[in-house]
Structures are given as structure tokens and as C-alpha cells.
Design a protein around this motif. Structure first.
Motif, PDB file in Angstrom:
ATOM      1  N   VAL A 308       0.716  -1.242  -0.048  1.00  0.00           N
ATOM      2  CA  VAL A 308      -0.024  -0.112   0.005  1.00  0.00           C
ATOM      3  C   VAL A 308       0.910   1.260   0.062  1.00  0.00           C
ATOM      4  N   TRP A 411       2.391   5.942  11.176  1.00  0.00           N
ATOM      5  CA  TRP A 411       1.753   4.737  11.362  1.00  0.00           C
ATOM      6  C   TRP A 411       0.376   4.799  10.549  1.00  0.00           C
ATOM      7  N   THR A 496      -7.827  -1.548  14.678  1.00  0.00           N
ATOM      8  CA  THR A 496      -6.881  -1.505  13.963  1.00  0.00           C
ATOM      9  C   THR A 496      -5.949  -2.981  14.042  1.00  0.00           C
TER      10      THR A 496
HETATM   11  C1  6R9 Z   1       1.568   1.106   5.985  1.00  0.00           C
HETATM   12  C2  6R9 Z   1       1.693  -0.488   6.151  1.00  0.00           C
HETATM   13  C3  6R9 Z   1       0.264  -2.201   8.666  1.00  0.00           C
HETATM   14  C4  6R9 Z   1       0.721  -2.687  10.070  1.00  0.00           C
HETATM   15  C5  6R9 Z   1       0.219  -1.969  11.274  1.00  0.00           C
HETATM   16  C6  6R9 Z   1       1.132  -2.031  12.240  1.00  0.00           C
HETATM   17  C7  6R9 Z   1       2.425  -1.794  11.371  1.00  0.00           C
HETATM   18  C8  6R9 Z   1       2.934   0.385  10.048  1.00  0.00           C
HETATM   19  C9  6R9 Z   1       3.944   1.617  11.348  1.00  0.00           C
HETATM   20  C10 6R9 Z   1       3.672   0.304  12.170  1.00  0.00           C
HETATM   21  C11 6R9 Z   1       4.533   0.951  13.911  1.00  0.00           C
HETATM   22  C12 6R9 Z   1       4.736   2.648  12.423  1.00  0.00           C
HETATM   23  N1  6R9 Z   1       3.063  -0.617  11.213  1.00  0.00           N
HETATM   24  N2  6R9 Z   1       3.728   1.308  10.177  1.00  0.00           N
HETATM   25  N3  6R9 Z   1       3.912   0.052  13.527  1.00  0.00           N
HETATM   26  N4  6R9 Z   1       5.062   2.474  13.631  1.00  0.00           N
HETATM   27  N5  6R9 Z   1       5.189   3.744  11.721  1.00  0.00           N
HETATM   28  O1  6R9 Z   1       2.931  -0.728   6.578  1.00  0.00           O
HETATM   29  O2  6R9 Z   1       0.688  -1.185   5.913  1.00  0.00           O
HETATM   30  O3  6R9 Z   1       1.431  -3.390   5.285  1.00  0.00           O
HETATM   31  O4  6R9 Z   1      -1.022  -2.951   6.074  1.00  0.00           O
HETATM   32  O5  6R9 Z   1       1.034  -3.064   7.748  1.00  0.00           O
HETATM   33  O6  6R9 Z   1       2.302  -2.424  10.099  1.00  0.00           O
HETATM   34  O7  6R9 Z   1       1.152  -3.085  13.084  1.00  0.00           O
HETATM   35  O8  6R9 Z   1      -1.206  -2.519  11.743  1.00  0.00           O
HETATM   36  P1  6R9 Z   1       0.744  -2.722   6.265  1.00  0.00           P
END
Ligand code: 6R9
Length: 647
Positions: A308, A411, A496
């Protein structure tokens, strides 16, 4: 490094940015106190063919769950990402492409992008693809991947991008689930000097997908490929034969734009569905504010378009804003560990957005590969995909950014379409490891296991109380599963799947998934998917998969495997099982550790006690809790004695 360090926003950053701290607070307040007015105004970021009069129509259940934004407006995403900019930016670079080989790069202007997308749009139409049809895109990181997405958007077809690292089986499952009739691929991909047999994988996958009547093939490497006459067509030939004029289809705001498969805690990957108007408004708006994008800047997101992040922040957000977006075919350590920073110097990158796993891997190589480059063009760094540990944050800040560049730790999720919790560079004092504060219009709430809302400094399950335009609309073909997955645990809220802590300053610290999803190098993996791949092996009776802390990947994949009676464990079988999972799903799902388990800890009703298995995999069994209720308490000691992750 001091625990709890805070990095204040510098005066110069704040004054140059779109939004400073007081600006953030006042706009946030408006956004949540009057969402209709706020989003009504923000919708004007994009051009509408027919303006909307409705802004928001949302029900979060119980019972009915529906999400509609700008529901009576019409527009087209490709028009907004390309045509709208032509008057001023026909000769401005839209995409900088950097090949796997450092000698290979090119600039594509908005004018060229327009021609390419129109030609491909017409080529697809000539093969019978029409509005609402599903097109699967299985491509390397080459400009044609972006052309393919935009061509679908232009003619109203729904694209489903499948990451080029997925296996033929995984591809087949995704093609079948949405009944794609057309696949766009390449002969081979090229990553880190190695070839990826995309066309061969596609041929294999399509053996079980009879609905596909067209395969469009980009010639990338010129390697030999199989050919099915009548079905297969070369991209360059198909595009040469058609007109360069392809009017953008008028789409309703709620017409589907794309499907993107993502892993959940149970079952097959879900087809996350995003629609047209709200998604684009949200992608454009977040790209504008979070990266504080100013015209003329070079912006680079290192993700793959198969995820994404590649959709929203390589293609749609940046192009909707008329930005110059860099697309990189290669990997961080090829030809050597300086590559990222060499590319930054070569193309004078202003804004750089990557994943913690890449930072940690590069950190291991020491400072020299970074310090041998200038990086003077960089002004902002970003992180996405998993929690960034403070050590990696500090290294990114100090070594890569020379203490000059703020870091936006963003996030969000496939489901959210765009960034929900994040610093804004001119507005938010930074705390390493925290995604800081909610974006405009986003209302995070922390709840306990019973759904009670927790106030103040606390820790709980992260939900979002109200909708935003970029939110997914449904699971493709299974609205019940959408409701069940996201709206049933805590009725009236979007859940989430993440755990989260909120500190006394109202900053959010994501603690990781609270469900059976693991995050390996920023890629989401359902433990159930790996388990079902393992039990599909003829020698495996049962398997349980959990995550464990891994220095580079964030989480590694730890598999407990019970063999069928009469089969003996061996190193050879271990390797065979790893290879098997790679073949079934793809290399990103390879188990890091496999433990032979004569038995698995189960409740008397037969439920596997994953909590115990997680603890053993973490090499932490001080606090296993009560194991007396297990059907066979003895198995736990055996698993502990033979654990694979001993300190
Ligand atoms: C954009 C993306 C989503 C999951 C999300 C969480 C983890 C993503 C993060 C993070 C901590 C951040 N996640 N970004 N956790 N800090 N900045 O990665 O989408 O592949 O659907 O994953 O990734 O656990 O629920 P996706």
C-alpha cells in the motif's frame, strides 16, 4: 542516547513548513469538531467532473456498516494525477526511475506519462477490458507498473497489484479471488543483479485461472519466456498500435479504484477495497502535509508498488500533488551498502521515506557507506511499516540526516489508505520511537479488552472512533468479513489490530500487533497462512507459527512443526520445509527457525495456546502463566528444552 529524548522543531523548519505547531492544533480541532465542513473543504484538493454535495455518509454498525465519502461527486484519478498538471507541468519530471544497475536511470515528464498511460489505457480497451473489470498487475519496479495502475484508473478498471516476490500459487489465489480477466507483467524482474521469473510465474499461476484472456508482457530483460498465442501480447506492441488519446472515464467517487490483498489473523488474505474520490483526497492531503511537499522537490519512497505504501506514496499521493516521485528498481545493498545515499546524491533527493528494517540492515554496515556520500539535498526523512526502535531512529537521524532532518514516523495500514498517526515536520516535537500525534480528522482511542475507553496516559488496543476519506470500504466480495474483522471486536469503532501506549503528552507509541499477524521486515504475514503452507507438506501433521524478536527484520518467523507418525526430523527436512514455504507463498514467508515439536500445548478443547508458544520463541519463559489446564502439560517442558532461540 537519552531515554525520553525530545527533538524540538527548529525555527527555520517551522517557518518554511505548510503547518507549524499552533497551526496543527487549530486545524486538528476544526477537523474533529466539524468533520463535514473540514472534509468538505479538503475535497477541493482534487478536480471533480461533477462536484459533490454530500460529504460524509458513514455507519460503523452495529449491524449496518457503510462508508461513503463525496458520494454524489464524479472524477477520475488518472485525470487528477496527470491531465490536471499538463498546462503547467507538461515538461516537468513526474517520475525519476532509477534502475537496479546504477548506470540505468531516466526521467519521465508529465507529458510523457500522459501519453504512456493513454496508450496503455487504449491497449487494454482494445483487448476488451472495461470499467469495473479487474486487472492484476504483477510487475517489477519499473515505470510501466505506475503506467499500468494509472491506465486502469483512467479507463475505470479496478487494479490488483500483487507483489513481484509472491509465488505462482499466491498470485493464482489473488487472481481467482477477484476474477481478474487480464494480467500485466514483465518477462523478468531485476533486483540486486538477480533475475525474477515473473512471466514464468504468471504462466504457472494461470494454469488454474481460466478467466484470464489477456496477459500483457513488458520486455524488461529480454530473457526467454513461454508464449501463449492469443492470450499473450507484448506491451510495446500493444501500445504502438493504438491512439495516444484516451479520455478519462467519469467515475463516481465511490467507484472502486483498487483491490490490494493483505494478511489477516485468520484465513486467506483479504482483498482490501479502496474507492476513487476519498482515497485520492486523503493520499494527496497526507502527502502534502506529512512530507511537507513543496513544488520542485524530489521525493523518494523506497517501498514496492506491491504494497500500500507504493500505491499511496509512490504513485497516487505524489502525482496528485504534481510532485516528482522517484521509483527505485533495486535493493539497498546493491552494488553496495551506499546505494540509497548514492541515489540521493545522484538525483538530489529532498525527502526520503523508507522502512526500519532497511535502516537496521544498513546500520550493521557501519557509518562509512553513509559518510562517503554527501546527502546534502536531504531535508526530511520518513519511516513506515513497523515500530522503529529508538536506536535505529537515532542512527537515521544522526548518521543519515546529519542531525539536520526531522524524521516522520508514519503509522498506518493497508486498510487506512493513508497515514493516520504521524508527526508533521514543522509542527511536532519528535520522540524517537513514537508516531506522535493523530493526523487531521483522525480520532484514535485506546480500549481495554472489554472495549472500555481508556483516558489519559494508558495502554490498550488501538481503535479509530470515526471515519476518514481514505478508509477501506469493504473486503472485496465479502462485506460480512469486513464487518467481522474490523467492527465487531469493539462495536462502533474501527479496530486496527495494533496495541498502543499513549503518554502524558498525548503521544502514541505503537507496540505491535495484538492479533496473529506478524510483521517481518515491514511485511504483514498471517501466521495462519504460513501454518497452512506447512501442513500442506506431506510429512507435516501440525504446525503453529509465531513471531519472535529479530535484530534486522523486527520479527522473525518461528515455526513449531509436528511430523506425521513415522517421519523423523532431520536438517535436510528442515531445509526442505523452508523451501516449501517459499514456493507456496514466497521468500518473505520463509521460516527463520523451525522447532520439531512432538506435541503442541493445547487446551482441553484443543485450542493451541499461542501465548505459551510466543513466550518460548522469545526465549522468555519466566512467566508462562498457568499451564495446568493444558491437555498435556508435559509438552511445554520439552518445547522449552529444545527451543531454537536460546540467548
Ligand atoms: C503502511 C503499512 C500495517 C501494520 C500496522 C502496524 C505496522 C506500520 C508503523 C507500524 C508502528 C509505524 N506499522 N507502520 N507500526 N509504527 N510507523 O505498513 O501497511 O502493510 O498494512 O501494515 O504495520 O502493525 O498495523 P501494512
Amino acid at each position: 542516547m537519552t531515554e525520553g529524548a525530545v527533538y524540538e522543531v527548529s525555527e527555520s523548519t517551522a517557518s518554511a513548513a505548510w503547518i507549524d505547531e499552533s497551526g496543527y492544533f487549530s486545524l486538528y480541532e476544526q477537523s474533529v469538531s466539524n468533520p463535514e465542513a473540514f472534509w468538505g473543504e479538503q475535497g477541493k484538493r482534487i478536480e471533480w467532473f461533477k462536484p459533490y454535495s454530500e460529504v460524509k455518509d458513514v455507519a460503523y454498525g452495529p449491524g449496518d456498516v457503510h462508508i461513503r465519502w463525496y458520494g454524489d461527486g464524479t472524477t477520475n484519478v488518472a485525470h487528477n494525477c496527470i491531465d490536471r498538471h499538463l498546462a503547467e507541468k507538461r515538461d516537468t519530471t513526474a517520475i525519476i526511475w532509477e534502475g537496479d544497475d546504477p548506470a540505468d536511470s531516466k526521467h519521465i515528464t508529465y507529458g510523457e506519462l500522459h501519453e504512456q498511460v493513454c496508450r496503455l489505457g487504449n491497449a487494454l480497451k482494445a483487448r476488451g477490458v472495461k470499467k469495473g473489470d479487474r486487472v492484476t498487475i504483477y510487475m517489477p519496479m519499473i515505470p510501466e507498473a505506475a503506467y499500468a495502475m494509472l491506465a486502469c484508473a483512467r479507463i475505470g478498471a479496478i487494479h490488483s497489484v500483487v507483489f513481484g516476490g509472491f509465488s505462482p500459487d499466491a498470485l493464482a489465489g489473488r487472481v481467482q479471488d477477484c476474477a481478474s480477466t487480464c494480467v500485466i507483467t514483465a518477462d523478468e524482474g531485476l533486483r540486486g543483479g538477480r533475475k525474477v521469473p515473473l512471466k514464468a510465474n504468471t504462466d504457472k499461476a494461470l494454469e488454474s485461472c481460466s478467466d484470464v484472456d489477456t496477459v500483457v508482457v513488458v520486455k524488461r530483460t529480454g530473457g526467454d519466456v513461454g508464449w501463449k498465442d492469443g492470450r499473450d501480447v507484448w506491451y510495446h506492441e500493444a501500445c504502438a498500435d493504438v491512439s495516444a488519446d484516451c479520455p478519462a472515464e467519469e467515475m463516481n467517487a465511490e467507484d472502486p479504484l483498487f483491490i490490494l490483498y493483505t494478511s489477516g489473523s485468520t484465513g486467506k488474505p483479504k482483498g482490501v477495497l479502496h474507492t476513487t474520490g476519498g482515497y485520492l483526497v486523503y493520499a494527496a492531503m497526507t502527502h502534502h502535509y506529512v512530507f511537507d511537499y513543496h513544488p520542485g522537490e524530489v521525493y523518494w519512497c523506497t517501498a514496492d508498488v506491491g504494497w500500500v505504501t507504493g500505491h499511496s506514496y509512490i504513485v497516487y499521493g505524489p502525482l496528485a500533488n504534481g510532485a516528482t516521485t522517484l521509483m527505485f528498481e533495486g535493493v539497498p545493498n546493491y552494488p553496495d551498502a551506499s546505494r540509497f545515499w548514492q541515489v540521493c546524491d545522484k538525483h538530489k533527493v529532498d525527502i526520503f521515506y523508507t522502512a526500519p528494517t532497511a535502516i537496521r540492515a544498513l546500520m550493521r554496515e557501519g557509518e562509512d557507506p553513509v559518510k562517503s556520500t554527501s546527502r546534502s539535498s536531504l531535508r526530511l526523512l520518513g519511516s513506515v511499516g513497523e515500530p522503529i526502535n529508538p536506536e535505529a531512529w537515532e542512527w537515521y537521524h544522526k548518521v543519515v540526516g546529519d542531525e539536520r532532518c526531522p524524521i516522520v514516523d508514519t503509522w498506518w495500514q493497508t486498510e487506512t489508505g493513508g497515514i493516520l498517526i504521524t508527526p508533521l515536520p514543522g509542527a511536532t516535537p519528535l520522540k524517537p520511537g513514537s508516531a506522535t500525534r493523530p493526523f487531521f480528522g483522525i480520532k484514535p482511542v485506546l480500549v481495554d479488552a472489554d472495549g472500555a475507553v481508556l483516558e489519559g496516559a494508558t495502554e490498550g488496543n488501538l481503535c479509530i472512533a470515526d471515519s476518514w476519506p481514505g478508509q477501506m470500504r469493504t473486503v472485496y466480495g465479502d462485506h460480512e468479513r469486513f464487518i467481522q474483522t474490523y467492527f465487531s471486536s469493539y462495536p462502533g469503532k474501527y479496530f486496527t489490530g495494533d496495541g498502543c501506549r499513549r503518554d502524558g503528552d498525548g503521544y502514541y507509541w505503537i507496540t505491535g500487533r495484538v492479533d496473529d499477524v506478524i510483521n517481518v521486515s515491514g511485511h504483514r504475514m498471517g501466521t495462519a497462512e504460513v501454518e497452512s503452507a506447512l501442513v500442506a507438506h506431506p510429512k507435516v501433521a501440525e504446525s503453529a507459527v509465531v513471531g519472535y524478536p529479530h535484530d534486522i527484520k523486527g520479527q522473525g518467523i518461528y515455526a513449531y512443526v509436528t511430523l506425521i507418525a513415522g517421519e523423523a526430523p532431520s536438517e535436510e527436512l528442515r531445509k526442505e520445509l523452508v523451501g516449501w514455504v517459499r514456493k507456496e507463498i514466497g521468500p518473505i514467508a520463509s521460516p527463520d527457525l523451525i522447532q520439531w515439536a512432538p506435541g503442541l500445548p493445547k487446551t482441553r478443547s484443543g485450542k493451541i495456546m499461542r501465548r505459551i508458544l510466543r513466550k518460548i520463541a522469545e526465549d522468555d519463559f519466566s512467566n508462562l502463566g498457568d499451564t495446568s489446564t493444558l491437555a498435556d502439560p508435559g509438552v511445554v517442558n520439552d518445547l522449552i528444552d529444545n527451543r531454537m532461540n536460546k540467548a
